[in-house]
Design a protein around this motif. Structure first.
Motif, PDB file in Angstrom:
ATOM      1  N   VAL A 203      -5.415  19.289 -14.783  1.00  0.00           N
ATOM      2  CA  VAL A 203      -4.103  17.140 -14.296  1.00  0.00           C
ATOM      3  C   VAL A 203      -5.326  16.626 -14.062  1.00  0.00           C
ATOM      4  O   VAL A 203      -6.717  16.758 -13.634  1.00  0.00           O
ATOM      5  N   ASP A 204      -5.502  15.615 -14.128  1.00  0.00           N
ATOM      6  CA  ASP A 204      -5.828  14.160 -13.674  1.00  0.00           C
ATOM      7  C   ASP A 204      -5.406  13.233 -12.643  1.00  0.00           C
ATOM      8  O   ASP A 204      -4.401  12.028 -13.220  1.00  0.00           O
ATOM      9  N   PRO A 205      -6.135  12.892 -11.272  1.00  0.00           N
ATOM     10  CA  PRO A 205      -5.321  12.872 -10.930  1.00  0.00           C
ATOM     11  C   PRO A 205      -5.311  10.966 -10.654  1.00  0.00           C
ATOM     12  O   PRO A 205      -4.606  10.297 -10.317  1.00  0.00           O
ATOM     13  N   SER A 206      -6.499  10.973 -11.282  1.00  0.00           N
ATOM     14  CA  SER A 206      -6.524   8.944 -11.599  1.00  0.00           C
ATOM     15  C   SER A 206      -6.213   8.433 -12.736  1.00  0.00           C
ATOM     16  O   SER A 206      -5.068   7.733 -12.212  1.00  0.00           O
ATOM     17  N   ALA A 207      -5.616   9.205 -13.438  1.00  0.00           N
ATOM     18  CA  ALA A 207      -5.100   8.574 -14.317  1.00  0.00           C
ATOM     19  C   ALA A 207      -3.360   9.091 -14.212  1.00  0.00           C
ATOM     20  O   ALA A 207      -2.802   8.896 -15.222  1.00  0.00           O
ATOM     21  N   MET A 208      -2.496   9.392 -13.609  1.00  0.00           N
ATOM     22  CA  MET A 208      -1.706  10.499 -13.240  1.00  0.00           C
ATOM     23  C   MET A 208      -1.369  11.031 -14.772  1.00  0.00           C
ATOM     24  O   MET A 208      -0.039  10.943 -15.743  1.00  0.00           O
ATOM     25  N   VAL A 209      -2.004  12.261 -15.612  1.00  0.00           N
ATOM     26  CA  VAL A 209      -1.433  12.563 -16.954  1.00  0.00           C
ATOM     27  C   VAL A 209      -1.714  14.025 -16.463  1.00  0.00           C
ATOM     28  O   VAL A 209      -3.048  14.412 -15.769  1.00  0.00           O
ATOM     29  N   ALA A 210      -0.904  14.909 -17.563  1.00  0.00           N
ATOM     30  CA  ALA A 210      -0.937  15.944 -16.818  1.00  0.00           C
ATOM     31  C   ALA A 210      -1.455  16.946 -18.612  1.00  0.00           C
ATOM     32  O   ALA A 210      -0.264  16.489 -19.744  1.00  0.00           O
ATOM     33  N   ARG A 211      -2.121  17.529 -18.326  1.00  0.00           N
ATOM     34  CA  ARG A 211      -2.591  18.187 -20.048  1.00  0.00           C
ATOM     35  C   ARG A 211      -2.221  20.011 -19.739  1.00  0.00           C
ATOM     36  O   ARG A 211      -2.328  20.594 -19.368  1.00  0.00           O
ATOM     37  N   LYS A 212      -1.491  20.767 -21.962  1.00  0.00           N
ATOM     38  CA  LYS A 212      -1.555  22.299 -21.495  1.00  0.00           C
ATOM     39  C   LYS A 212      -2.031  22.094 -23.186  1.00  0.00           C
ATOM     40  O   LYS A 212      -1.588  21.202 -24.223  1.00  0.00           O
ATOM     41  N   GLY A 213      -3.288  23.017 -22.830  1.00  0.00           N
ATOM     42  CA  GLY A 213      -3.580  22.907 -24.210  1.00  0.00           C
ATOM     43  C   GLY A 213      -4.056  21.686 -24.848  1.00  0.00           C
ATOM     44  O   GLY A 213      -4.823  21.379 -25.999  1.00  0.00           O
ATOM     45  N   ASN A 214      -4.901  20.598 -23.820  1.00  0.00           N
ATOM     46  CA  ASN A 214      -5.255  19.415 -24.350  1.00  0.00           C
ATOM     47  C   ASN A 214      -4.584  18.591 -24.650  1.00  0.00           C
ATOM     48  O   ASN A 214      -4.558  17.864 -25.672  1.00  0.00           O
ATOM     49  N   ILE A 215      -3.063  19.162 -24.544  1.00  0.00           N
ATOM     50  CA  ILE A 215      -1.722  18.249 -24.814  1.00  0.00           C
ATOM     51  C   ILE A 215      -1.109  17.237 -24.190  1.00  0.00           C
ATOM     52  O   ILE A 215      -0.766  18.610 -23.390  1.00  0.00           O
ATOM     53  N   GLN A 216      -1.013  16.608 -24.238  1.00  0.00           N
ATOM     54  CA  GLN A 216      -0.305  15.536 -22.606  1.00  0.00           C
ATOM     55  C   GLN A 216       1.086  15.749 -22.598  1.00  0.00           C
ATOM     56  O   GLN A 216       1.544  16.412 -23.737  1.00  0.00           O
ATOM     57  N   VAL A 217       1.454  16.102 -21.514  1.00  0.00           N
ATOM     58  CA  VAL A 217       2.960  16.953 -20.894  1.00  0.00           C
ATOM     59  C   VAL A 217       3.397  15.405 -20.153  1.00  0.00           C
ATOM     60  O   VAL A 217       2.613  14.286 -19.089  1.00  0.00           O
ATOM     61  N   HIS A 218       4.258  15.150 -20.578  1.00  0.00           N
ATOM     62  CA  HIS A 218       5.388  13.980 -20.461  1.00  0.00           C
ATOM     63  C   HIS A 218       6.074  14.770 -19.046  1.00  0.00           C
ATOM     64  O   HIS A 218       7.289  15.688 -19.240  1.00  0.00           O
ATOM     65  N   THR A 219       5.881  13.922 -18.100  1.00  0.00           N
ATOM     66  CA  THR A 219       6.226  14.483 -16.653  1.00  0.00           C
ATOM     67  C   THR A 219       6.919  13.253 -15.667  1.00  0.00           C
ATOM     68  O   THR A 219       6.149  12.085 -16.420  1.00  0.00           O
ATOM     69  N   THR A 220       8.195  13.474 -15.533  1.00  0.00           N
ATOM     70  CA  THR A 220       8.487  12.117 -14.249  1.00  0.00           C
ATOM     71  C   THR A 220       7.250  12.266 -13.383  1.00  0.00           C
ATOM     72  O   THR A 220       6.488  13.239 -12.553  1.00  0.00           O
ATOM     73  N   ALA A 221       7.568  11.429 -12.536  1.00  0.00           N
ATOM     74  CA  ALA A 221       7.273  11.156 -11.040  1.00  0.00           C
ATOM     75  C   ALA A 221       6.772  12.011 -10.169  1.00  0.00           C
ATOM     76  O   ALA A 221       5.853  12.697  -9.529  1.00  0.00           O
TER      77      ALA A 221
ATOM     78  N   LEU B 244       0.570  -1.578  -0.062  1.00  0.00           N
ATOM     79  CA  LEU B 244      -0.043   0.020  -0.522  1.00  0.00           C
ATOM     80  C   LEU B 244       1.270   1.224   0.243  1.00  0.00           C
ATOM     81  O   LEU B 244       1.109   2.632  -0.752  1.00  0.00           O
ATOM     82  N   LYS B 245       2.103   0.917   0.636  1.00  0.00           N
ATOM     83  CA  LYS B 245       2.772   2.586   0.580  1.00  0.00           C
ATOM     84  C   LYS B 245       3.385   2.731  -0.834  1.00  0.00           C
ATOM     85  O   LYS B 245       3.610   4.290  -0.672  1.00  0.00           O
ATOM     86  N   LYS B 246       3.846   1.590  -1.538  1.00  0.00           N
ATOM     87  CA  LYS B 246       4.345   1.718  -2.071  1.00  0.00           C
ATOM     88  C   LYS B 246       3.417   2.332  -3.837  1.00  0.00           C
ATOM     89  O   LYS B 246       4.026   3.064  -4.025  1.00  0.00           O
ATOM     90  N   ALA B 247       2.346   1.624  -2.928  1.00  0.00           N
ATOM     91  CA  ALA B 247       1.316   2.350  -4.209  1.00  0.00           C
ATOM     92  C   ALA B 247       0.688   3.812  -3.876  1.00  0.00           C
ATOM     93  O   ALA B 247       0.532   4.400  -4.999  1.00  0.00           O
ATOM     94  N   LEU B 248       0.752   4.108  -2.919  1.00  0.00           N
ATOM     95  CA  LEU B 248       0.264   5.122  -2.467  1.00  0.00           C
ATOM     96  C   LEU B 248       0.966   6.539  -3.338  1.00  0.00           C
ATOM     97  O   LEU B 248       1.283   7.078  -3.538  1.00  0.00           O
ATOM     98  N   GLU B 249       2.596   6.073  -2.910  1.00  0.00           N
ATOM     99  CA  GLU B 249       3.805   6.991  -3.094  1.00  0.00           C
ATOM    100  C   GLU B 249       3.876   7.189  -4.522  1.00  0.00           C
ATOM    101  O   GLU B 249       3.842   7.872  -4.782  1.00  0.00           O
ATOM    102  N   LYS B 250       3.125   6.133  -5.136  1.00  0.00           N
ATOM    103  CA  LYS B 250       3.497   5.929  -7.296  1.00  0.00           C
ATOM    104  C   LYS B 250       2.052   6.453  -7.096  1.00  0.00           C
ATOM    105  O   LYS B 250       2.356   7.367  -8.493  1.00  0.00           O
ATOM    106  N   HIS B 251       1.405   7.370  -6.731  1.00  0.00           N
ATOM    107  CA  HIS B 251       0.121   8.133  -7.086  1.00  0.00           C
ATOM    108  C   HIS B 251       0.521   9.437  -6.476  1.00  0.00           C
ATOM    109  O   HIS B 251      -0.736  10.084  -5.649  1.00  0.00           O
TER     110      HIS B 251
END
Length: 218
Positions: free
Chosen positions: A134-152, A16-23
């Motif tokens: 930012v979509d926390p459930s999908a762990m995706v960030a977008r700028k102007g509807n274009i996905q921005v690739h980020t590190t964790a 659980l700790k690892k999963a929560l940290e990943k999110h």
């Protein structure tokens, strides 16, 4: 955002700790009820994941102790048995939700997000500031509807600043929210992450005042 996990099962607690940290959560993990209760007296948490069957103090006793002190932190109970009496007792004592083991990790994460949204007075799961989303459930960030690739780490920091948009967040608050009590943080780790986010989202998106902290405007 800091979560307190109180779970005595080493395998479940570790996963659980690892999963929560990943999110994007910083996690303090306590393995007995007494330590869990004491942790709430010394630190502020966004939410608690609290097992009912714990050594020293049961989860119900921990729950009662937290509420007696007027602490309104959202609490998600975990129980090993589909025991109606224990679930009703937990909810009546002030728990906000519960899950019966074994549970689906995605369901636990969704319930935690819902509890934290309600605590923050938000109804939407998506976070938006300007043209950044930012979509926390999908762990995706977008700028102007274009996905921005980020590190964790970049994603975690961006999510934190957007959750607190309109307010300056200090470096200490960032370290507290994103790292557990036993992590060592390099002195310039936050600055490097901010620098990388500005390259991806624009130099003006994250504002800063030396000695105060960082802010994203609403």
């Amino acid at each position: 955002m800091r979560i307190l996990l109180v779970e005595d099962d080493s395998i479940l607690g570790s996963s659980l700790k690892k999963a929560l940290e990943k999110h994007a959560y910083g996690v303090d993990w306590m393995r007995d009820g007494q330590s869990g209760l004491e942790a709430t007296e010394h630190s502020d948490f966004a939410a608690l994941v609290l097992d009912i069957n714990l050594p020293l103090l049961s989860g119900i006793e921990v729950l009662k102790g937290i509420r007696r002190k007027g602490n309104t932190v959202p609490i998600l109970l975990l129980t090993a048995l589909d025991n109606v009496r224990r679930k009703v007792e937990g909810l009546d004592e002030g728990a906000d939700d519960y899950l019966v083991k074994p549970f689906d990790l995605d369901e636990l994460l969704a319930r935690l997000r819902a509890l934290i949204r309600r605590r923050d007075g938000r109804t939407e799961s998506l976070l938006r500031c300007g043209d950044v989303e930012v979509d926390p459930s999908a762990m995706v960030a977008r700028k102007g509807n274009i996905q921005v690739h980020t590190t964790a780490k970049e994603f975690h920091l961006l999510k934190l600043l957007m959750e607190r948009s309109g307010r300056y967040v200090t470096k200490n608050d960032i370290e507290y929210a994103l790292y557990d009590a036993y992590s060592s943080v390099e002195s310039n780790a936050i600055e490097v992450t901010i620098y990388n986010l500005r390259k991806k989202l624009g130099t003006e998106f994250i504002k800063s005042i030396r000695g105060i902290g960082y802010m994203i405007e609403r």
